[in-house]
Design a protein around this motif. Structure first.
Motif, PDB file in Angstrom:
ATOM      1  N   SER A   4      27.407  28.855 132.778  1.00  0.00           N
ATOM      2  CA  SER A   4      25.990  28.968 133.115  1.00  0.00           C
ATOM      3  C   SER A   4      25.754  30.090 134.130  1.00  0.00           C
ATOM      4  O   SER A   4      24.807  30.862 134.007  1.00  0.00           O
ATOM      5  CB  SER A   4      25.484  27.640 133.671  1.00  0.00           C
ATOM      6  N   GLN A   5      26.636  30.178 135.120  1.00  0.00           N
ATOM      7  CA  GLN A   5      26.498  31.226 136.130  1.00  0.00           C
ATOM      8  C   GLN A   5      26.661  32.601 135.500  1.00  0.00           C
ATOM      9  O   GLN A   5      25.910  33.531 135.803  1.00  0.00           O
ATOM     10  CB  GLN A   5      27.533  31.010 137.227  1.00  0.00           C
ATOM     11  N   PHE A   6      27.642  32.742 134.604  1.00  0.00           N
ATOM     12  CA  PHE A   6      27.867  34.026 133.948  1.00  0.00           C
ATOM     13  C   PHE A   6      26.682  34.403 133.060  1.00  0.00           C
ATOM     14  O   PHE A   6      26.278  35.565 133.018  1.00  0.00           O
ATOM     15  CB  PHE A   6      29.150  33.970 133.117  1.00  0.00           C
ATOM     16  N   ALA A   7      26.104  33.428 132.352  1.00  0.00           N
ATOM     17  CA  ALA A   7      24.945  33.704 131.499  1.00  0.00           C
ATOM     18  C   ALA A   7      23.771  34.222 132.336  1.00  0.00           C
ATOM     19  O   ALA A   7      23.088  35.178 131.947  1.00  0.00           O
ATOM     20  CB  ALA A   7      24.541  32.457 130.728  1.00  0.00           C
ATOM     21  N   ARG A   8      23.554  33.613 133.494  1.00  0.00           N
ATOM     22  CA  ARG A   8      22.467  34.083 134.359  1.00  0.00           C
ATOM     23  C   ARG A   8      22.745  35.492 134.879  1.00  0.00           C
ATOM     24  O   ARG A   8      21.834  36.320 134.963  1.00  0.00           O
ATOM     25  CB  ARG A   8      22.287  33.121 135.525  1.00  0.00           C
ATOM     26  N   LEU A   9      24.000  35.753 135.236  1.00  0.00           N
ATOM     27  CA  LEU A   9      24.350  37.096 135.692  1.00  0.00           C
ATOM     28  C   LEU A   9      24.102  38.125 134.583  1.00  0.00           C
ATOM     29  O   LEU A   9      23.660  39.246 134.849  1.00  0.00           O
ATOM     30  CB  LEU A   9      25.812  37.137 136.132  1.00  0.00           C
TER      31      LEU A   9
ATOM     32  N   PHE B 227      20.891  42.481 132.284  1.00  0.00           N
ATOM     33  CA  PHE B 227      20.051  43.003 131.202  1.00  0.00           C
ATOM     34  C   PHE B 227      18.713  43.502 131.741  1.00  0.00           C
ATOM     35  O   PHE B 227      18.283  44.632 131.440  1.00  0.00           O
ATOM     36  CB  PHE B 227      19.823  41.918 130.153  1.00  0.00           C
ATOM     37  N   LEU B 228      18.034  42.680 132.532  1.00  0.00           N
ATOM     38  CA  LEU B 228      16.720  43.061 133.055  1.00  0.00           C
ATOM     39  C   LEU B 228      16.824  44.260 133.988  1.00  0.00           C
ATOM     40  O   LEU B 228      15.971  45.168 133.950  1.00  0.00           O
ATOM     41  CB  LEU B 228      16.093  41.875 133.783  1.00  0.00           C
TER      42      LEU B 228
ATOM     43  N   ILE C 292      24.485  47.451 128.561  1.00  0.00           N
ATOM     44  CA  ILE C 292      24.279  48.554 127.618  1.00  0.00           C
ATOM     45  C   ILE C 292      23.089  48.259 126.706  1.00  0.00           C
ATOM     46  O   ILE C 292      22.277  49.149 126.408  1.00  0.00           O
ATOM     47  CB  ILE C 292      25.557  48.794 126.784  1.00  0.00           C
ATOM     48  N   ILE C 293      22.963  47.005 126.256  1.00  0.00           N
ATOM     49  CA  ILE C 293      21.820  46.631 125.414  1.00  0.00           C
ATOM     50  C   ILE C 293      20.515  46.868 126.163  1.00  0.00           C
ATOM     51  O   ILE C 293      19.554  47.407 125.616  1.00  0.00           O
ATOM     52  CB  ILE C 293      21.932  45.158 124.968  1.00  0.00           C
ATOM     53  N   GLY C 294      20.472  46.461 127.436  1.00  0.00           N
ATOM     54  CA  GLY C 294      19.278  46.711 128.236  1.00  0.00           C
ATOM     55  C   GLY C 294      18.965  48.181 128.344  1.00  0.00           C
ATOM     56  O   GLY C 294      17.806  48.600 128.213  1.00  0.00           O
ATOM     57  N   GLY C 295      20.005  48.998 128.565  1.00  0.00           N
ATOM     58  CA  GLY C 295      19.799  50.437 128.636  1.00  0.00           C
ATOM     59  C   GLY C 295      19.334  51.031 127.311  1.00  0.00           C
ATOM     60  O   GLY C 295      18.489  51.930 127.278  1.00  0.00           O
ATOM     61  N   LEU C 296      19.897  50.511 126.202  1.00  0.00           N
ATOM     62  CA  LEU C 296      19.488  51.002 124.886  1.00  0.00           C
ATOM     63  C   LEU C 296      18.019  50.714 124.609  1.00  0.00           C
ATOM     64  O   LEU C 296      17.300  51.548 124.035  1.00  0.00           O
ATOM     65  CB  LEU C 296      20.347  50.356 123.791  1.00  0.00           C
TER      66      LEU C 296
END
Length: 408
Positions: A5-10, A15-16, A139-143
């Motif tokens: 859960s912690q990793f998913a939030r990170l 991403f944002l 990378i997805i966020g940057g794309l």
């Protein structure tokens, strides 16, 4: 909060944050600079000044996080992601833009190495896999940031040319909202008790200085970081000159040139988590060496290729090579250091990364202008090849299982 859960939030924070930063950068930033009267050299300065911030401050930011705590240092970086974009709304001349870009650069300068250290803290024996997943999400966020920014400007374009007066403020307002969302989620994720070493100011300053000295003097850390830097130099050169070569020499359309670059990024993004898992099990060094060889061969081949499909094949191999290197180098650096020095290690790593990123287009530009594409690309590829035996020699005492994915 459990590790998953912690990793998913990170990952959502990453991403944002990366989406916000990319939205502010390309293609919006160069076009904004042009509207302020900037020429080509001035546009280059506005784009590149934030990298200078990273070169100057990534190492001290990472080292500081080892002393005062990684989570609070990461939050400091997120403050720049969340608040700096709103400064663009008040820009009226070029030098104000340069100043804001330098300020905005603190976002990645502080956040970059510290976020990787936070992930390394919770990853345990899965450092390669989780660091790669975290990077791929960024990378997805940057794309997404670049096309969204371009689309927003396209929708506000005026028939007579240029953009509506509210076009750039609208883009940077959205950029600010995305960055502020990352900050709010960061507060929810990171505001927890954290074990940090105590002591007065003098003692903490001593740990800060000794941490930088100890990590920076470790040839294995420098060598592993340098491999990422050298690979990133070739990536920066390809980013700058692949589109120009594809359009002006190979005769492709701008759309086809964009597809070539996008294909490389997508392969890297998809392959990194898998390669990270492989490196956790098989070791870091073999993947780094193989990745450098893939990048060197495919990069050198580009000026000898003319068709879209041939260039696409070269880009796919280069993207795979990048995934091999980047999925293993950061994890190797983390494992070569004590757990309480992850921040400093990632600061060294990030500084060398930024030097390579900044040097790639500059070096390639000088070489292409004086020698042409084929010799220029061959020289940069040769640098990749020469770095391999140096890396192997510098890390010869790294045992598989000690710092290649078997231990946390």
């Amino acid at each position: 909060m459990n590790t998953g859960s912690q990793f998913a939030r990170l990952c959502w924070v990453g991403f944002l944050a990366r989406f916000s930063y990319a939205l502010a950068r390309n293609p919006v930033l160069p076009l904004f600079a042009l509207t302020l009267g900037a020429g080509p050299e001035a546009v280059g300065l506005a784009v590149g000044i934030s990298t200078v911030t990273g070169i100057l401050f990534k190492l001290p930011s990472g080292a500081l996080s080892d002393v005062i705590g990684r989570r609070r240092t990461m939050l400091a970086g997120l403050v720049f992601f969340g608040l700096a974009p709103f400064a663009y709304l008040f820009i009226t001349d070029y030098w104000q833009l340069v100043a804001v870009r330098f300020l905005h650069g603190f976002a990645t300068a502080i956040y970059g190495p510290v976020a990787m250290a936070v992930v390394a803290d919770i990853a345990g024996a899965r450092k390669g896999e989780l660091l790669s997943w975290f990077s791929s999400v960024g990378i997805i966020g940057g794309l997404l940031g670049a096309p969204v920014g371009g689309l927003m400007l396209s929708l506000t374009a005026l028939p007579e040319g240029g953009y509506a007066p509210w076009a750039f403020p609208m883009v940077y307002a959205v950029c600010g909202l995305a960055g502020f969302s990352a900050l709010l989620l960061g507060f929810r994720t990171l505001l927890r008790e954290e074990q940090v070493a105590g002591g007065g100011f003098g003692e903490r300053l001593g740990r800060f200085v000794s941490g930088i000295r100890e990590v920076s003097s470790d040839r294995r850390v420098v060598a592993a970081s340098a491999m990422e830097g050298v690979q990133n130099m070739s990536m920066g050169a390809l980013e700058a000159f692949l589109p120009i070569y594809a359009v002006t020499v190979a005769g492709l359309s701008a759309f086809e040139a964009g597809l070539l670059w996008a294909s490389q990024i997508v392969v890297t993004m998809l392959a990194k988590p898998l390669m990270g898992r492989v490196s956790d099990r098989a070791g870091r060094k073999p993947l780094i060496v193989t990745g450098l060889l893939c990048c060197a061969v495919s990069f050198a081949a580009v000026p000898w290729l003319a068709g879209f499909w041939a260039l696409l094949a070269a880009c796919l191999v280069f993207g795979l090579g990048e995934a091999l290197v980047t999925s293993s180098s950061a994890a190797m650096v983390a494992e070569l250091c004590k757990a309480n020095q992850y921040g400093t290690a990632m600061g060294v790593f990030g500084t060398i990364f930024d030097v390579g990123h900044a040097a790639g287009p500059i070096v390639a530009g000088l070489l292409v202008a004086s020698l042409g594409y084929a010799p220029a690309f061959a020289i940069i590829s040769a640098l990749l090849l020469v770095s391999v035996p140096w890396f192997v020699a510098a890390t010869r005492d790294v045992r598989k299982g000690a710092a290649e994915g078997r231990n946390s």
